[in-house]
Enzyme design. Structure first.
Site, short mmCIF file in Angstrom:
data_model
loop_
_atom_site.label_atom_id
_atom_site.label_comp_id
_atom_site.label_asym_id
_atom_site.label_seq_id
_atom_site.Cartn_x
_atom_site.Cartn_y
_atom_site.Cartn_z
N ARG A 149 6.01 -11.58 5.62
CA ARG A 149 5.45 -11.54 6.97
C ARG A 149 5.98 -12.44 7.80
O ARG A 149 6.29 -13.65 7.35
CB ARG A 149 4.01 -11.50 6.83
CG ARG A 149 3.29 -10.37 5.85
CD ARG A 149 1.88 -10.47 6.08
NE ARG A 149 1.45 -9.39 5.05
CZ ARG A 149 0.19 -9.29 4.63
NH1 ARG A 149 -0.66 -10.13 5.03
NH2 ARG A 149 -0.23 -8.51 3.83
N GLN A 206 1.11 -11.39 -3.38
CA GLN A 206 -0.34 -11.08 -3.48
C GLN A 206 -0.81 -10.58 -4.72
O GLN A 206 -0.25 -9.82 -5.51
CB GLN A 206 -0.79 -9.81 -2.59
CG GLN A 206 -0.79 -10.48 -0.95
CD GLN A 206 -0.90 -9.02 -0.14
OE1 GLN A 206 -0.53 -7.90 -0.48
NE2 GLN A 206 -2.12 -9.09 0.61
N HIS A 230 -4.97 -1.24 -5.29
CA HIS A 230 -5.71 -0.42 -4.24
C HIS A 230 -6.65 0.52 -5.42
O HIS A 230 -6.17 0.92 -6.33
CB HIS A 230 -4.45 0.51 -3.85
CG HIS A 230 -3.75 -0.34 -2.86
ND1 HIS A 230 -2.74 -0.87 -3.20
CD2 HIS A 230 -3.94 -0.59 -1.64
CE1 HIS A 230 -2.30 -1.73 -2.10
NE2 HIS A 230 -2.86 -1.24 -1.21
N HIS A 288 -8.52 -1.72 -0.33
CA HIS A 288 -7.40 -2.46 -0.60
C HIS A 288 -8.05 -3.92 -1.10
O HIS A 288 -9.02 -4.36 -0.16
CB HIS A 288 -6.64 -2.87 0.71
CG HIS A 288 -6.01 -1.69 1.36
ND1 HIS A 288 -4.62 -1.33 1.42
CD2 HIS A 288 -6.76 -0.55 2.01
CE1 HIS A 288 -4.66 -0.32 2.11
NE2 HIS A 288 -5.93 0.11 2.61
N ASP A 311 -2.55 -8.05 -5.66
CA ASP A 311 -3.19 -6.86 -4.68
C ASP A 311 -3.53 -5.56 -5.55
O ASP A 311 -3.13 -5.71 -6.95
CB ASP A 311 -1.81 -6.07 -3.84
CG ASP A 311 -1.93 -5.54 -2.61
OD1 ASP A 311 -3.24 -5.45 -2.49
OD2 ASP A 311 -1.09 -4.77 -2.07
N CYS A 339 0.96 -1.23 -0.03
CA CYS A 339 -0.03 0.01 0.17
C CYS A 339 0.77 1.36 0.06
O CYS A 339 0.64 2.13 -0.75
CB CYS A 339 -0.97 0.04 1.47
SG CYS A 339 -1.11 -1.46 2.00
N LYS A 382 -13.40 -5.16 6.58
CA LYS A 382 -13.38 -5.68 5.42
C LYS A 382 -14.35 -6.94 5.05
O LYS A 382 -14.85 -7.46 5.92
CB LYS A 382 -11.99 -6.44 5.25
CG LYS A 382 -11.66 -7.54 6.29
CD LYS A 382 -10.12 -7.82 6.21
CE LYS A 382 -9.79 -8.91 7.28
NZ LYS A 382 -9.18 -10.12 7.06
#
Ligand SMILES: [Zn+2]
Ligand SMILES: [Zn+2]
Length: 584
Positions: A307, A325, A329, A455, A327, A278, A409
């Site tokens: 992570r 990911q 945004h 996200h 991912d 992000c 979420k």
């Protein structure tokens, strides 16, 4: 509703029974090995486990012996009794039990409870069943190594897993399911399919993909990119590390640091491996003036993040320390949030359908304990998500406290071929990062406004998604994903030239084809292609060479009538385009 309550009540009862079964198992282990040091014995979904420090390594042959003795205790219907003791008494009771002593020290209360049944005493909060006779149907299913406290820094204990149900029938159903799960386990199938490695030399939770997995990933990424472009997304590529200040601003160092790795020192400055993408996307947003006309911006990235996961919980492709990911945004004006979330929801379901998944469950995850932002903001964001789900008439369950630290979420759990749920898609509403990074756009009114951020990861982590695909398809990937779609197998060396012609013809049409030119027996080559779950085998002998045809064999052993190469090309093209699993 009544059914749901009944199910919950039954589950709760079974949970108490399962945990009590763990006590009975521990009693037997103590009788077999009086010097046993006991770890913990909680319940898990469908069953229980107990961790033991034992004088010797357990083998699968031990399990029926333990089970037999457990049955004797159950038949004798021994009562469970509770006793409250103070900490010093507890320390004396468990003087020979170092792990229990550690636990006693950590309990804040002065009074502790211990439970006894027969000759066994355990430090436990309870509750338990009245007596051992209430245990209906159980089985010990496996033994595994498990670090005390789940960390390599502590001793490795031996864990026995068991399952327990309130009827023999429910137990039998579950055991059948376990068998099915074992047959589909991606780690087991990987040995057969040779997709990836997790060598000790690079450390735990890190994956190296081989050519076959690389091919599958390339196909998926290509599809993923096309679909994203078609749905109004653009792509960003960002680095793997960033300065500590960045993670300070984003709140990661304050709220997420336990999931991050220690910093790298570069010229006296601290850099952190990214746990999320992000902040990088936000920096690009901030690199220019933005107007309401630019919104919404939809920026996607196949971003590799790192992570921290304890070594004890790493699990093949499903739990890794580095993962990619899918991912994105979405940065939008407040009045665009709901339609954008609805659109992301639709897009996710479309993607899952494309990979052969039709069933899913939706969860709304609310404010966690550690969170940024005010109560009011959280309420507003949660309401917005509820509204989207309501308008789409989507049934969902609430996961209290399951949100991200920056916002609530929607999670989508995908059901696989044997009915297991996998947490994959996440759609998060964020009002916090735009504020922390002071993101703005110029509104119609010529004044600066704060955008919102969504996200989202549709397939989730590539690693986990790949694990799911392997297990869902039992390694027999649908034709469009299969790393090798066609194996051409000559009966004898004299057929090799014709095989090479077929190879060139298929290859030219974009079909992933190989020739097994080894001078092995035909049956062995067919068997190997079948083990590798290659969708089509073209077996070439005198007849095929003479007729200029191909003989098509499917991976399930079925044989199709001979056909021309052009006909076969047509078939494979159609099947690939439809994303189907097989010819039919
Ligand atoms: Zn207990
Ligand atoms: Zn994000």
């Amino acid at each position: 509703m009544v059914d749901k309550e009944k199910t919950a009540e039954r589950e709760e009862k079974m949970d108490v029974m399962r945990h009590s079964t763990a006590h009975v198992m521990a009693e037997v282990v103590q009788s077999l090995f009086p010097e046993t040091k006991f770890g913990i014995g909680p319940t898990i979904e469908h069953g229980f486990y107990y961790d033991f420090d034992l004088p010797r390594t357990l083998t699968p042959e031990d399990l029926p012996v333990i089970e037999e003795k457990m049955r004797e205790i159950i038949a004798a219907d021994i009562p469970f009794t509770r006793e409250d003791v103070d900490k010093d008494e507890a320390r004396q009771l468990f003087a020979a039990q170092p792990y229990k002593l550690e636990l006693i020290d950590e309990i804040p209360d002065e009074k502790l409870s211990v439970y006894r049944q027969g000759s066994f005493t355990d430090l436990c909060r309870g509750p338990h069943i009245e007596s051992t006779g209430e245990i209906k149907a159980f089985k010990l299913v496996s033994i595994a190594g498990a670090y005390w406290r789940g960390s390599e820094r502590y001793p490795m204990l031996q864990r026995i897993y068991g399952v327990a149900f309130d009827t023999e029938e429910a137990l039998a159903d579950h055991l059948k399911m376990l068998e099915e799960m074992e047959a589909r386990d991606h780690r087991r199938l990987n040995k057969q399919l040779n997709l990836y490695i997790t060598p000790e030399e690079i450390g735990g939770g890190l994956i190296i993909y081989g050519p076959k997995a690389g091919r599958i990933r390339a196909v998926i990424e290509e599809f993923w990119r096309q679909e994203h472009f078609a749905n109004g997304y653009e792509l960003l590529y960002t680095p793997h590390i960033g300065l500590s200040n960045l993670w300070e601003t984003s709140g990661h160092l304050g709220f997420y640091q336990e999931n991050m790795y220690s910093p790298l020192d570069i010229e006296g400055k601290q850099y952190f491996l990214k746990p999320m993408n992000c902040p990088f996307h936000i920096l690009f947003y901030k690199s220019q003036m933005r107007s309401y006309r630019d919104l919404p911006l939809r920026w996607a990235e196949l971003g590799t993040v790192y992570r921290y996961e304890r070594s004890g919980v790493l699990l093949g492709l499903l739990r890794t320390r580095g993962f990619t990911q899918d991912d994105a945004h979405i940065i939008c004006a407040p009045d665009q949030v709901e339609s954008e979330i609805a659109e992301v929801f639709r897009f996710s379901l479309y993607m899952w359908k494309s990979f052969g998944f039709d069933n899913y469950k939706v969860y709304l995850s609310t404010r966690p304990e550690k969170a940024i932002g005010t109560e009011e903001q959280w309420h507003m964001a949660e309401e917005a998500l509820r509204k989207v789900l309501g308008e789409q008439a989507i049934a969902y369950e609430v996961d209290e406290g399951g949100g991200a630290f920056y916002g609530p979420k929607i999670d989508i759990k995908i059901e696989d071929a044997i009915g297991r749920e996998w947490q994959m898609t996440t759609i998060q509403f964020d009002f916090n990062l735009p504020e922390r990074f002071d993101m703005v756009y110029t509104g119609k009114d010529g004044v600066e406004h704060r955008p919102y951020m969504i996200h989202r990861a549709l397939l989730g982590a590539w690693e986990r998604f790949f694990g799911l695909l392997i297990e869902h398809y039992s390694g027999a990937f649908p034709v469009w994903l299969a790393p090798v779609q066609v194996m051409v197998i000559p009966v004898a060396d004299r057929h090799l030239d014709y095989c090479r012609q077929l190879e060139a013809g298929l290859n030219g049409d974009g079909v992933r084809v190989k020739v097994d030119a080894r001078s092995e027996r035909l049956n062995l080559k067919i068997r190997q292609a079948q083990l590798e779950k290659i969708p089509y085998m073209l077996v070439v002998g005198d007849k095929e060479v003479a007729d200029a045809t191909v003989s098509v064999r499917l991976r399930n052993g079925e044989q199709l009538p001979n056909q021309t190469l052009d006909d076969f090309k047509q078939v494979i093209k159609t099947v690939t385009a439809s994303k189907k699993k097989d010819l039919k």
